[in-house]
Design an enzyme around this catalytic site. Structure first.
Site, PDB file in Angstrom:
ATOM      1  CB  SER A 157      -0.918  -0.009   1.223  1.00  0.00           C
ATOM      2  OG  SER A 157      -0.165   0.066   2.415  1.00  0.00           O
ATOM      3  CG  HIS A 203      -0.785  -5.501   4.219  1.00  0.00           C
ATOM      4  ND1 HIS A 203      -0.320  -4.756   5.274  1.00  0.00           N
ATOM      5  CD2 HIS A 203      -0.273  -4.909   3.098  1.00  0.00           C
ATOM      6  CE1 HIS A 203       0.431  -3.765   4.826  1.00  0.00           C
ATOM      7  NE2 HIS A 203       0.474  -3.829   3.518  1.00  0.00           N
ATOM      8  CD  GLU A 250      -0.347  -2.030   9.027  1.00  0.00           C
ATOM      9  OE1 GLU A 250       0.198  -1.610  10.069  1.00  0.00           O
ATOM     10  OE2 GLU A 250       0.158  -1.918   7.898  1.00  0.00           O
ATOM     11  CD  GLU A 279       2.456  -5.190   7.664  1.00  0.00           C
ATOM     12  OE1 GLU A 279       1.832  -4.840   8.688  1.00  0.00           O
ATOM     13  OE2 GLU A 279       2.988  -4.388   6.875  1.00  0.00           O
ATOM     14  CG  ASP A 298      -1.768   1.702   8.663  1.00  0.00           C
ATOM     15  OD1 ASP A 298      -2.449   2.672   8.237  1.00  0.00           O
ATOM     16  OD2 ASP A 298      -0.752   1.283   8.069  1.00  0.00           O
ATOM     17  CD  GLU A 326       0.573   3.742   9.859  1.00  0.00           C
ATOM     18  OE1 GLU A 326       0.901   3.187  10.920  1.00  0.00           O
ATOM     19  OE2 GLU A 326       0.993   3.389   8.758  1.00  0.00           O
ATOM     20  CG  ASP A 337       2.506   4.896   6.006  1.00  0.00           C
ATOM     21  OD1 ASP A 337       3.541   5.216   5.411  1.00  0.00           O
ATOM     22  OD2 ASP A 337       2.005   3.742   5.897  1.00  0.00           O
ATOM     23  CE  LYS A 385       5.356   2.036   6.001  1.00  0.00           C
ATOM     24  NZ  LYS A 385       4.127   2.161   5.174  1.00  0.00           N
ATOM     25  CG  HIS A 416       7.066  -3.900   9.289  1.00  0.00           C
ATOM     26  ND1 HIS A 416       6.499  -5.143   9.354  1.00  0.00           N
ATOM     27  CD2 HIS A 416       6.024  -3.043   9.509  1.00  0.00           C
ATOM     28  CE1 HIS A 416       5.207  -5.047   9.584  1.00  0.00           C
ATOM     29  NE2 HIS A 416       4.897  -3.784   9.688  1.00  0.00           N
ATOM     30  CE  LYS A 448       3.246   0.534  10.348  1.00  0.00           C
ATOM     31  NZ  LYS A 448       1.973   0.564   9.641  1.00  0.00           N
TER      32      LYS A 448
END
Ligand code: PGA
Ligand code: ZN
Length: 424
Positions: free
Chosen positions: A40, A153, A162, A203, A240, A281, A308, A333, A361, A384
Site C-alpha cells: 500500500s 495485506h 492493520e 505481516e 492503520d 495511522e 504514513d 519508513k 517495517h 511496528k
C-alpha cells in the site's frame, strides 16, 4: 574508506525480488543491507525501480537497480570515509540526479546508504544503535503488533489494513514482547472458536473475513482480557486504516458504502470513545489535507494520529503538515525517502515539532534488522514490525531483545509515555 560496493537480487518475504547491497571497507569490514518493499505504497514515496521485464518475476526483477549500484552508486562512493554518512548520502542523491530517486532507484540508493552505516558502525566496533545514536541512545520502543491484517495485506473483506496490540503497561521491552505473543495466541483461539480463518496475512497477523472493522477491535479487546490483561491499562489497541487504499473521487468506501470524510471522522471519534485506542495511522487519504486538519482538530488531543502515506518520511511533506497542524505523529519508513540522512532529518523535524515517531517495517520485508537499531538510536519509543510471528517480522523484535540486553540497566521502556496524547 569504502573499498568496494556490490549488490545482488534476493527475495523478500512475499517472494518478490529486492536489492541487497554489500559494502567492503579498506580495513576488511564487510556489511550488508537488504531493502524492504511496500504494497500500500504512498503516491509520494521515493521511486522503487523494477525491471518491468515480464519474462522475469512478472516484471518485478530488480536487476536494473542492482546494476545501478555496481556501475554507478558504488563507484561514486568508493574512496570516501564510511563515517561521513551525510556526504555519502549527498553523493548518492546527486548521482541519481532526480527529485524522487527514479533514475537509479530508491531501492538501490537505500541499500548503499544503510550498508555504509552498518559497515561504519562495525569499523568503529560499535553496535549500530550506539554508532548512530551516541551515548544517549537508550529508549526501547513499545512494539505495535499488527495481529489482524486486512486491506491490501490480506485476501479478506476488512477495509482497515492493520489492527495493533500495544503493550504499553509492560515494564520492559521483553515483557511487552511476551504480552504481545501471549495475546496473539489467545486471539488465534478466539478467532478459531468463532469459526474464522486463522491463516496469516503479509505481516504475520491473522486474516479473518470479519464483517466489520468494529468486530476486529472487539476481538482484540476480548483476546487481551482472556490473556489476563486489562485493555487500555496493560495493552492498548491501535489501527492503520491505510485510507488512501479505499479512497477515490472524494469518497471513502467503508464496509461497502460510500462515506464522506466527515462521516469517517465521526466514526473514528466514536471508536476512540468506545475502545482503548492509542494510535490511528492514515485515518484519511494521502492528499486530503483539509479533512486531515479537521480530523486532527477533532480528536488529535485524545489519540496519536500518524501520517504514513501522508508524510512518506519526507521532511518537506512533514513540514507542510506541521505548519497546517495536520496529524501529530510521523511514521518512519527508510525506503519511502531512500537515504538514512533524510530519514534522520525527518525524525529530527518531527521531534523538534512535538510530533511523535513510529518506526516501521514494510509489508514486504527481509531478515534485515536495521530499523530495530534506528528506533533505539533516536529514542523514538515506538516500532511496528508486524505480528509476533514470521521470521522477517520477529527478526526486528529479536534484535531489540539483543539491544535491551546490551544496554542492561541503561535500557528504558517508556510504555504509555510514548503516546503523550493517550486519553487514558
Ligand atoms: P506497506 O504497508 O508496507 O504495504 O506500505 C505498511 C503500512 O501501510 O504501514
Ligand atoms: Zn500505513
Amino acid at each position: 574508506l569504502i573499498e568496494a560496493v556490490n549488490a545482488r537480487e534476493i527475495l523478500d518475504s512475499r517472494g518478490n525480488p529486492t536489492v541487497e547491497v554489500e559494502v567492503l571497507l579498506d580495513d576488511g569490514i564487510v556489511q550488508r543491507a537488504a531493502v524492504p518493499s511496500g504494497a500500500s505504497t504512498g503516491a509520494f514515496e521515493a521511486y522503487e525501480l523494477r525491471d518491468g521485464d515480464k519474462s522475469r518475476y512478472s516484471g518485478k526483477g530488480v536487476l536494473k537497480a542492482v546494476a545501478a549500484v555496481v556501475d554507478e552508486l558504488g563507484p561514486a562512493v568508493e574512496g570516501v570515509d564510511a563515517a561521513d554518512q551525510r556526504v555519502i548520502d549527498e553523493i548518492l542523491i546527486d548521482t541519481d540526479g532526480t527529485e524522487n530517486k527514479s533514475r537509479t532507484g530508491a531501492n538501490a540508493i537505500l541499500g548503499v546508504s544503510l550498508a555504509v552505516a552498518k559497515a561504519a558502525a562495525d569499523s568503529a566496533d560499535l553496535p549500530l544503535f550506539r554508532y548512530l545514536g551516541g551515548p544517549n541512545a537508550h529508549v526501547l520502543p513499545v512494539p505495535l503488533f499488527n495481529v489482524i491484517n486486512g486491506g491490501e495485506h490480506a485476501d479478506n473483506g476488512i477495509d482497515f489494513q492493520e489492527f495493533f496490540l500495544a503493550p504499553i503497561g509492560a515494564d520492559s521491552f521483553s515483557e511487552s514482547l511476551r504480552w504481545g505473543a501471549e495475546t496473539y495466541h489467545v486471539l488465534k483461539g478466539e478467532l478459531k472458536a468463532a469459526g474464522f480463518s486463522t491463516g496469516l496475512g503479509d505481516e504475520g497477523g491473522f486474516a479473518p473475513d470479519l464483517p466489520s472493522n468494529r468486530e476486529g477491535l472487539d476481538f482484540l479487546v476480548k483476546a487481551i482480557e482472556k490473556a489476563g490483561f486489562t485493555p487500555g491499562r496493560d495493552i492498548a489497541v491501535g489501527l492503520d486504516v491505510a485510507a488512501t487504499e479505499f479512497f477515490a473521487d472524494g469518497v471513502y468506501t467503508v464496509e461497502g458504502k460510500p462515506w464522506s470524510a466527515e462521516k469517517l471522522t465521526d466514526y473514528f471519534a466514536g471508536l476512540v470513545n468506545d475502545y482503548p485506542i492509542v494510535t490511528i495511522e492514515d485515518a484519511l487519504a494521502e492528499d486530503d489535507w483539509d479533512n486531515w486538519k479537521a480530523l486532527t482538530d477533532k480528536i488529535g488531543t485524545q489519540v496519536q494520529l500518524v501520517g504514513d502515506d501522508l508524510f512518506v518520511t519526507n521532511p518537506e511533506r512533514l513540514a507542510k503538515g506541521i505548519q497546517l497542524g495536520v496529524a501529530n505523529s510521523l511514521l518512519v519508513k527508510v525506503n519511502q525517502i531512500g537515504t538514512l540522512s533524510e530519514t534522520l532529518d525527518a525524525v529530527e523535524l518531527a521531534h523538534r515539532s512535538g510530533y511523535t515517531t513510529m518506526f516501521s517495517h514494510r509489508s514486504g520485508e527481509t531478515e534485515d534488522t536495521t530499523i530495530a537499531d534506528l528506533v533505539v538510536a533516536v529514542n523514538s519509543g515506538q516500532i511496528k514490525s508486524g505480528a509476533p510471528a514470521r521470521s522477517e517480522r520477529v527478526a526486528k523484535y529479536n534484535q531489540l531483545l539483543r539491544i535491551e540486553e546490551e544496554l542492561g540497566d541503561a535500557a528504558e521502556f517508556i510504555g504509555r509515555a510514548a503516546f503523550p496524547r493517550y486519553k487514558g
